[in-house]
Design a protein around this motif. Structure first.
Motif, PDB file in Angstrom:
ATOM      1  N   LEU A  60       0.828  -1.203   0.000  1.00 20.16           N
ATOM      2  CA  LEU A  60       0.000   0.000   0.000  1.00 20.16           C
ATOM      3  C   LEU A  60       0.864   1.256   0.000  1.00 20.16           C
ATOM      4  O   LEU A  60       0.584   2.221  -0.722  1.00 20.16           O
ATOM      5  N   GLU A  61       1.925   1.256   0.795  1.00 15.81           N
ATOM      6  CA  GLU A  61       2.792   2.425   0.852  1.00 15.81           C
ATOM      7  C   GLU A  61       3.434   2.706  -0.511  1.00 15.81           C
ATOM      8  O   GLU A  61       3.662   3.863  -0.877  1.00 15.81           O
ATOM      9  N   ARG A  62       3.714   1.650  -1.265  1.00 18.28           N
ATOM     10  CA  ARG A  62       4.280   1.818  -2.611  1.00 18.28           C
ATOM     11  C   ARG A  62       3.293   2.537  -3.524  1.00 18.28           C
ATOM     12  O   ARG A  62       3.692   3.337  -4.376  1.00 18.28           O
ATOM     13  N   HIS A  63       1.995   2.268  -3.353  1.00 18.33           N
ATOM     14  CA  HIS A  63       0.991   2.953  -4.152  1.00 18.33           C
ATOM     15  C   HIS A  63       0.755   4.381  -3.662  1.00 18.33           C
ATOM     16  O   HIS A  63       0.472   5.283  -4.466  1.00 18.33           O
ATOM     17  N   LEU A  64       0.859   4.586  -2.352  1.00 18.35           N
ATOM     18  CA  LEU A  64       0.669   5.928  -1.809  1.00 18.35           C
ATOM     19  C   LEU A  64       1.794   6.865  -2.230  1.00 18.35           C
ATOM     20  O   LEU A  64       1.574   8.060  -2.448  1.00 18.35           O
ATOM     21  N   ARG A  65       3.005   6.318  -2.329  1.00 17.30           N
ATOM     22  CA  ARG A  65       4.154   7.129  -2.716  1.00 17.30           C
ATOM     23  C   ARG A  65       4.979   6.374  -3.759  1.00 17.30           C
ATOM     24  O   ARG A  65       5.987   5.730  -3.438  1.00 17.30           O
ATOM     25  N   PRO A  66       4.545   6.415  -5.029  1.00 15.10           N
ATOM     26  CA  PRO A  66       5.230   5.652  -6.076  1.00 15.10           C
ATOM     27  C   PRO A  66       6.638   6.154  -6.367  1.00 15.10           C
ATOM     28  O   PRO A  66       7.448   5.420  -6.934  1.00 15.10           O
ATOM     29  N   ARG A  67       6.930   7.399  -6.033  1.00 13.34           N
ATOM     30  CA  ARG A  67       8.275   7.966  -6.136  1.00 13.34           C
ATOM     31  C   ARG A  67       8.527   8.773  -4.865  1.00 13.34           C
ATOM     32  O   ARG A  67       7.573   9.243  -4.224  1.00 13.34           O
ATOM     33  N   PRO A  68       9.808   8.976  -4.489  1.00 10.16           N
ATOM     34  CA  PRO A  68      10.083   9.686  -3.229  1.00 10.16           C
ATOM     35  C   PRO A  68       9.390  11.032  -3.109  1.00 10.16           C
ATOM     36  O   PRO A  68       8.999  11.437  -2.015  1.00 10.16           O
ATOM     37  N   SER A  69       9.204  11.739  -4.212  1.00  4.24           N
ATOM     38  CA  SER A  69       8.602  13.074  -4.146  1.00  4.24           C
ATOM     39  C   SER A  69       7.157  13.105  -4.631  1.00  4.24           C
ATOM     40  O   SER A  69       6.571  14.175  -4.766  1.00  4.24           O
TER      41      SER A  69
END
Length: 378
Positions: A60-69
């Motif tokens: 889920l965190e990967r989808h919430l923040r697909p790139r660091p910024s």
């Protein structure tokens, strides 16, 4: 009344296999029988297994923040996560959300977010906008400054099934090797050597101030929330003893074979990473999950950061053990039992009809269909 008969299936039972049919009525398994039938939904000899159960995933965190910024819209991220794991055969997920943030010093991406995302997941669930069954897993960061404040944001009504105690203080557990931590931090957050050294000193100070109280309160909070307690990255026998004393039910990713063996011997279930199995070893230099499997101290697998690895790793375990039902249990019945869910994770009369259809293509298991309570979701 809704009813579906799955016919001509290779059925994975809790303790064996059979070729036959499974009758589902009103979302529950109503009957299991050997032999084929002329009626029903023909699975053409494909495997019919319980839906997979995921206790710990960073997906889920990967989808919430697909790139660091990049911060993706939360509802869209939750829906994408839900759909992805459904297609991987996961029918019950414990969405892992970190609580415990750092407000001093330099550490990117370590602010508060769990309460907001939890509220959004629960709202989507209430509106029947999710395909599969979602629970929450609070990852309690011991080395933090706001853990107790963030615990206070949650109540027993929040569907929190698991609380895990994580201690990422440098020099111990997962980060006992400071050189590996240096490579990770400086690479991910573009830290200079001086910034890394300052970061480590800051974490040491935070741990010295808060760790002992956070651990004792974390155990209490798990009980208050009605959640199963899990340990994280146990490394030595002192960690295992602490887990026993705290009432831990399962151990996430022991970092050494010594700790895994002692944990298993103490009656605590051992969970290892599916990517570790698929890669043939840990990406951070810890014990290989395959070594735990061969030492008979591996009980549960978690996809961790690759949802598709869960089923793939179970079939890899089946090759190691020579026992497909036992291997499938590490991603179905065993995690269900560890989380206190007695109604799923097995194909037996009365259980939820959370089922997946698997076809093996050139040795690779592929999920063709997923059902949750008898309803096709993928």
């Amino acid at each position: 009344m809704t009813e579906i008969l799955f016919n001509n299936a290779h059925v994975i039972l809790p303790d064996g296999e059979l070729t036959g049919s499974v009758l589902v009525r009103d979302g529950r398994i109503a009957d299991i029988s050997a032999g084929s039938s002329a009626s029903g939904y023909d699975l053409d000899g494909d495997i019919l297994a319980p839906g997979l159960i995921e206790l710990h995933t960073d997906n889920l965190e990967r989808h919430l923040r697909p790139r660091p910024s990049v911060h993706w819209p939360h509802y869209a991220a939750i829906a994408a996560h839900d759909g992805e794991i459904a297609t991987c055969g996961i029918t019950t997920v414990f969405d892992a959300l970190r609580i415990g943030s750092i407000t001093t010093g330099k550490k990117s991406d370590y602010g508060r977010y769990a309460r907001e995302v939890a509220t959004e997941i629960l709202a989507m669930r209430k509106r029947n906008a999710l395909r599969i069954s979602h629970f929450l897993h609070l990852r309690a960061e011991i080395c933090s400054e706001t853990l107790l404040e963030e615990f206070a944001d949650f109540t027993p009504e929040d569907r929190i099934g698991i609380v895990s105690l994580m201690d990422h203080t440098p020099g111990q557990r997962q980060f006992r090797n400071l050189d590996q931590l240096r490579t990770y931090q400086m690479g991910k957050y573009s830290m200079t050597e001086a910034e890394f050294e300052a970061h480590v000193e800051n974490l040491y100070a935070i741990s010295a101030k808060h760790a002992e109280h956070h651990i004792s309160q974390g155990v209490w909070e798990a009980e208050r929330l009605g959640a199963v307690l899990a340990s994280h990255d146990d490394t030595d026998l002192s960690h295992v003893k602490a887990s026993v004393d705290q009432g831990v039910k399962f151990a996430e990713f022991p970092t050494t074979l010594e700790a895994a063996k002692a944990t298993h011997a103490a009656g605590i279930k051992v969970m290892m990473g599916a990517p570790n199995i698929m890669r043939g070893g840990s990406h951070s230099g810890n014990v290989a999950a395959e070594d735990c499997a061969r030492a008979e101290c591996l009980d549960i697998l978690s996809s961790d950061y690759i949802p598709s690895a869960l089923l793939l790793s179970a079939f890899r375990l089946a090759d190691i053990w020579g026992d497909l039902p036992r291997a499938i249990a590490t991603v179905t019945r065993a995690p269900a039992d560890a989380a206190g869910l007695s109604d799923r994770g097995r194909i037996e009369v009365g259980a939820r009809a959370d089922l997946i259809r698997i076809r093996v293509a050139k040795g690779t298991p592929v999920v063709h269909e997923t059902w949750v309570e008898g309803r096709r979701v993928a």
